[in-house]
Motif scaffolding. Structure first.
Motif, PDB file in Angstrom:
ATOM      1  N   ILE A 169     -33.622   9.533 -29.709  1.00 23.18           N
ATOM      2  CA  ILE A 169     -33.696  10.908 -29.221  1.00 23.18           C
ATOM      3  C   ILE A 169     -34.226  11.814 -30.320  1.00 23.18           C
ATOM      4  CG2 ILE A 169     -31.277  11.374 -29.829  1.00 23.18           C
ATOM      5  CD1 ILE A 169     -31.162  13.230 -27.351  1.00 23.18           C
ATOM      6  N   GLN A 170     -35.093  12.741 -29.946  1.00 23.95           N
ATOM      7  CA  GLN A 170     -35.651  13.669 -30.926  1.00 23.95           C
ATOM      8  C   GLN A 170     -34.528  14.523 -31.515  1.00 23.95           C
ATOM      9  OE1 GLN A 170     -37.994  17.576 -30.248  1.00 23.95           O
ATOM     10  NE2 GLN A 170     -39.464  15.945 -29.891  1.00 23.95           N
ATOM     11  N   PRO A 171     -34.471  14.658 -32.841  1.00 21.58           N
ATOM     12  CA  PRO A 171     -33.371  15.415 -33.468  1.00 21.58           C
ATOM     13  C   PRO A 171     -33.211  16.828 -32.926  1.00 21.58           C
ATOM     14  CG  PRO A 171     -34.606  14.213 -35.135  1.00 21.58           C
ATOM     15  CD  PRO A 171     -35.372  14.056 -33.847  1.00 21.58           C
ATOM     16  N   GLU A 172     -34.337  17.495 -32.624  1.00 23.28           N
ATOM     17  CA  GLU A 172     -34.252  18.874 -32.115  1.00 23.28           C
ATOM     18  C   GLU A 172     -33.567  18.917 -30.740  1.00 23.28           C
ATOM     19  OE1 GLU A 172     -37.166  18.653 -35.253  1.00 23.28           O
ATOM     20  OE2 GLU A 172     -37.033  17.528 -33.386  1.00 23.28           O
ATOM     21  N   ILE A 173     -33.801  17.887 -29.918  1.00 22.77           N
ATOM     22  CA  ILE A 173     -33.161  17.819 -28.604  1.00 22.77           C
ATOM     23  C   ILE A 173     -31.673  17.523 -28.767  1.00 22.77           C
ATOM     24  CG2 ILE A 173     -33.098  16.582 -26.401  1.00 22.77           C
ATOM     25  CD1 ILE A 173     -35.515  18.434 -26.737  1.00 22.77           C
ATOM     26  N   LEU A 174     -31.352  16.652 -29.720  1.00 22.34           N
ATOM     27  CA  LEU A 174     -29.942  16.358 -29.982  1.00 22.34           C
ATOM     28  C   LEU A 174     -29.215  17.621 -30.433  1.00 22.34           C
ATOM     29  CD1 LEU A 174     -27.778  14.134 -30.117  1.00 22.34           C
ATOM     30  CD2 LEU A 174     -28.436  13.768 -32.502  1.00 22.34           C
ATOM     31  N   ASP A 175     -29.897  18.450 -31.208  1.00 15.89           N
ATOM     32  CA  ASP A 175     -29.297  19.727 -31.627  1.00 15.89           C
ATOM     33  C   ASP A 175     -28.961  20.591 -30.420  1.00 15.89           C
ATOM     34  OD1 ASP A 175     -29.427  19.124 -34.300  1.00 15.89           O
ATOM     35  OD2 ASP A 175     -31.353  20.112 -34.619  1.00 15.89           O
ATOM     36  N   ILE A 176     -29.874  20.636 -29.455  1.00  9.24           N
ATOM     37  CA  ILE A 176     -29.638  21.433 -28.241  1.00  9.24           C
ATOM     38  C   ILE A 176     -28.427  20.901 -27.485  1.00  9.24           C
ATOM     39  CG2 ILE A 176     -30.576  21.992 -25.957  1.00  9.24           C
ATOM     40  CD1 ILE A 176     -33.321  22.177 -27.243  1.00  9.24           C
ATOM     41  N   MET A 177     -28.307  19.578 -27.452  1.00  5.83           N
ATOM     42  CA  MET A 177     -27.202  18.968 -26.709  1.00  5.83           C
ATOM     43  C   MET A 177     -25.869  19.131 -27.422  1.00  5.83           C
ATOM     44  SD  MET A 177     -29.040  15.457 -25.365  1.00  5.83           S
ATOM     45  CE  MET A 177     -27.614  14.940 -24.388  1.00  5.83           C
ATOM     46  N   THR A 178     -25.879  19.372 -28.714  1.00  6.76           N
ATOM     47  CA  THR A 178     -24.623  19.470 -29.464  1.00  6.76           C
ATOM     48  C   THR A 178     -24.311  20.910 -29.864  1.00  6.76           C
ATOM     49  OG1 THR A 178     -25.880  18.861 -31.459  1.00  6.76           O
ATOM     50  CG2 THR A 178     -24.703  17.098 -30.309  1.00  6.76           C
ATOM     51  N   THR A 179     -25.089  21.452 -30.770  1.00  8.48           N
ATOM     52  CA  THR A 179     -24.811  22.818 -31.248  1.00  8.48           C
ATOM     53  C   THR A 179     -25.383  23.887 -30.335  1.00  8.48           C
ATOM     54  OG1 THR A 179     -26.819  22.925 -32.615  1.00  8.48           O
ATOM     55  CG2 THR A 179     -24.848  21.972 -33.618  1.00  8.48           C
TER      56      THR A 179
END
Length: 449
Positions: A169-179
């Motif tokens: 998963i793209q790190p920027e998308i993971l950021d959206i899903m978490t923070t």
């Protein structure tokens, strides 16, 4: 902000509970074939209507159906709740190996399980080939999650199935899903580019009328590109993105303009110094460039390539392997620039240093000249803070008329004279300090006052 985090966490919790239901149903079907729904995605995905959270915006933006949401949460699980995949750590009693059909991999450093394309196939299709072939389309390049670079597959050996690659998963998308917010990538081996920012405003940019008019076209494209391409159907005619060349002497505002465009349009700008990215090792330059473009795609970033002539200089005949690889590097960069869907700005001090064959690639070429006397006067006037005291014999208009300096050079002179003034009890700027600053700037380019 707290509510935003709570709502986002609530959404992800719902997705994880849904994934647990699917995993449980797969486990039951393995033990008792024919039990439960014929297609596990018939288990309804959570209803996210009425929830105001970044994850919901992501789902709506890309119109993600249940199959895409399943793929997305599977890719995110190792980063959010890795224990959910512990069920795949059970071993075959005969071989003492993790079951091949699970398709999972163990992390290199942590002890957790990483899902692969085969893991997804096992969960959704089991041993049913019809379902396997149906869901294999989720991993095609045109599938929304891979087309938008939200997900990717880890590298595999040529003789292995591409589905044995780890689901990433793209790190920027993971950021959206978490923070709930995206972090900007950090400069390093994985992203050799620096964010470009400025504290100045558009009013501080002193440029000729013709140059400003051309810059307004870039603004218009950034503001209206989606309408142009989609609503007016120009997507079938125009190539994606916009390519501009900024050229002119050093210190004339090329870098500042790129930063101001991003600031005005609320877009991130990243500066890539090609002279630092070019490697003597075969294939390394392409790898460095690939890291930047792979991160930037579909992000709306402005990419600013400084010292473009380091790679786009006039070509020579191919006499040896070095020349051949240099041409390959240029071809690769041109390909990635042409495919990029955002604004790419290449900057050079001398347009004549660029190969003519490259010029047709740009939608616009914008000249940044040395400012004329009136423009220089504005730069001198804007450069000194209102708190600074100038000697009465300092005539800014006379300085503007007498000395041909770029905006960057004028700022250097202003800084020098202010520092000299701060060392005096009366903190007054002397004309001699300005003269010394001008002499130094002329000396840099081999000129004398």
């Amino acid at each position: 902000m707290v509510n935003l985090h709570n709502d986002n966490a609530h959404c992800i919790q719902l997705e994880l509970e849904w994934l647990q239901q699917i995993l449980k149903a797969r486990s039951i079907q393995n033990a008792k074939p024919g039990t439960g729904p014929s297609d596990l995605l018939e288990i309804p995905a959570p209803d996210l209507e009425g929830i105001d959270a970044p994850f919901v915006e992501l789902v709506k933006k890309y119109d993600l159906g249940p199959e895409h949401r399943f793929l997305l949460i599977m890719a995110a699980v190792p980063h959010i709740r890795p224990q959910l995949l512990d069920m795949f750590m059970s071993r075959n009693q005969q071989t003492q190996q993790i079951y091949t059909e699970f398709g999972v991999k163990k992390g290199k450093r942590a002890s957790g399980i990483l899902p692969t394309g085969e893991t997804v196939m096992f969960i959704l299709a089991g041993g049913d080939l019809v379902k396997r072939f149906k869901y294999q389309s989720l991993f095609e390049e045109e599938s929304i999650l891979f087309r938008e670079k939200i997900l990717s597959m880890g590298e595999v050996d040529p003789e292995e199935s591409f589905l044995s690659g780890t689901l990433l998963i793209q790190p920027e998308i993971l950021d959206i899903m978490t923070t709930g917010r995206k972090r900007n990538p950090r400069f390093g081996n994985d992203f050799p580019a620096h964010p470009l920012r400025t504290n100045l405003d558009w009013e501080d940019l002193i440029l000729p009328h013709d140059t400003m008019q051309q810059l307004r076209e870039l603004e218009s494209w950034l503001r209206n590109k989606d309408f142009l391409m989609e609503n007016w159907g120009m997507k079938r005619i125009l190539k994606p993105g916009y390519k501009a060349l900024f050229y002119g002497p050093p210190g004339t505002g090329k870098t500042l303009t790129a930063a101001l465009l991003g600031k005005k349009m609320d877009l991130d700008v990243y500066r890539i110094d090609l002279s630092r990215m070019i490697s003597k090792y075969i294939g390394e330059t392409e790898k460095n460039l690939s890291k930047v473009f792979d991160k930037a795609e579909h992000q709306g970033w402005i990419l600013f390539f400084d010292e473009a002539d380091a790679l786009f200089g006039k070509r020579t005949a191919v006499n040896d392997a070095h020349d051949r690889y240099a041409n390959q590097e240029v071809s690769y960069l041109l390909q990635r620039i042409e495919e990029y869907d955002g604004l790419v700005i290449l900057a050079t001090n001398l347009k004549s240093n660029l190969d003519d064959a490259f010029m047709r690639r740009f939608q616009s070429t914008i000249f940044f000249p040395v400012p004329n006397p009136e423009e220089r006067y504005q730069l001198w006037k804007n450069g000194f803070p209102i708190q600074a005291k100038l000697e009465e014999k300092i005539d800014l208009k006379e300085l503007a008329n007498s000395y041909e300096l770029s905006g960057g050079a004028i700022i250097n002179v202003v800084q020098h004279s202010l520092l000299m003034a701060l060392d005096r009890p009366e903190r007054r700027v002397h004309r001699e300090d300005i003269q010394e600053g001008i002499r130094r700037e002329f000396q840099k380019v081999g000129r004398t006052i």
